[in-house]
Design a protein around this motif. Structure first.
Motif, PDB file in Angstrom:
ATOM      1  N   ARG A  61      21.976   1.304 -26.684  1.00  0.00           N
ATOM      2  CA  ARG A  61      23.427   1.480 -26.637  1.00  0.00           C
ATOM      3  C   ARG A  61      23.921   1.350 -25.191  1.00  0.00           C
ATOM      4  NH1 ARG A  61      25.828   6.987 -28.708  1.00  0.00           N
ATOM      5  NH2 ARG A  61      24.047   6.673 -30.049  1.00  0.00           N
ATOM      6  N   ASP A  62      23.202   1.958 -24.259  1.00  0.00           N
ATOM      7  CA  ASP A  62      23.579   1.846 -22.853  1.00  0.00           C
ATOM      8  C   ASP A  62      23.487   0.395 -22.368  1.00  0.00           C
ATOM      9  OD1 ASP A  62      23.962   4.574 -22.833  1.00  0.00           O
ATOM     10  OD2 ASP A  62      22.031   5.009 -21.848  1.00  0.00           O
ATOM     11  N   LYS A  64      23.791  -2.319 -24.213  1.00  0.00           N
ATOM     12  CA  LYS A  64      24.896  -3.072 -24.810  1.00  0.00           C
ATOM     13  C   LYS A  64      26.183  -2.856 -24.026  1.00  0.00           C
ATOM     14  CE  LYS A  64      23.291  -3.145 -29.587  1.00  0.00           C
ATOM     15  NZ  LYS A  64      23.531  -2.621 -30.942  1.00  0.00           N
ATOM     16  N   MET A  65      26.426  -1.626 -23.621  1.00  0.00           N
ATOM     17  CA  MET A  65      27.625  -1.341 -22.835  1.00  0.00           C
ATOM     18  C   MET A  65      27.555  -2.015 -21.467  1.00  0.00           C
ATOM     19  SD  MET A  65      29.697   0.280 -24.687  1.00  0.00           S
ATOM     20  CE  MET A  65      30.880   0.782 -23.461  1.00  0.00           C
ATOM     21  N   ARG A  68      28.226  -5.725 -22.067  1.00  0.00           N
ATOM     22  CA  ARG A  68      29.626  -5.908 -22.415  1.00  0.00           C
ATOM     23  C   ARG A  68      30.513  -5.783 -21.169  1.00  0.00           C
ATOM     24  NH1 ARG A  68      30.866  -2.292 -27.081  1.00  0.00           N
ATOM     25  NH2 ARG A  68      29.501  -3.768 -28.094  1.00  0.00           N
ATOM     26  N   ASN A  69      30.205  -4.819 -20.302  1.00  0.00           N
ATOM     27  CA  ASN A  69      31.002  -4.632 -19.080  1.00  0.00           C
ATOM     28  C   ASN A  69      30.775  -5.763 -18.082  1.00  0.00           C
ATOM     29  OD1 ASN A  69      32.161  -2.313 -20.052  1.00  0.00           O
ATOM     30  ND2 ASN A  69      30.627  -0.978 -19.111  1.00  0.00           N
TER      31      ASN A  69
END
Length: 75
Positions: A61-62, A64-65, A68-69
């Motif tokens: 999850r980290d 992916k963030m 994405r950023n």
């Protein structure tokens, strides 16, 4: 779910230690405590698997963030 997994780990540890203690002191119901120790090992392994999967999920999850950023900054 974290509380349940933690309770499984603690209970499994108690069962495994009790089984080992029964083996070392030649208790009369050795077979019962030996079985409880086996169940304890299963509980410990289940809790370890849950926490490992939880850790992997959090890391993905980290990541992916982070991806994405970084795409938002480059575009």
């Amino acid at each position: 779910m974290k509380r349940i997994a933690f309770a499984f780990a603690v209970t499994g540890t108690i069962f495994a230690v009790l089984a080992q203690y029964a083996v070392l002191n030649d208790w009369t119901m050795f077979w019962f405590f030996h079985t409880m120790g086996f169940i304890g090992y299963i509980l410990i392994i289940s809790a370890a698997a849950y926490f490992s999967l939880l850790f992997i999920h959090q890391m993905s999850r980290d990541e992916k963030m982070r991806i994405r950023n970084s795409r938002g900054v480059d575009a």
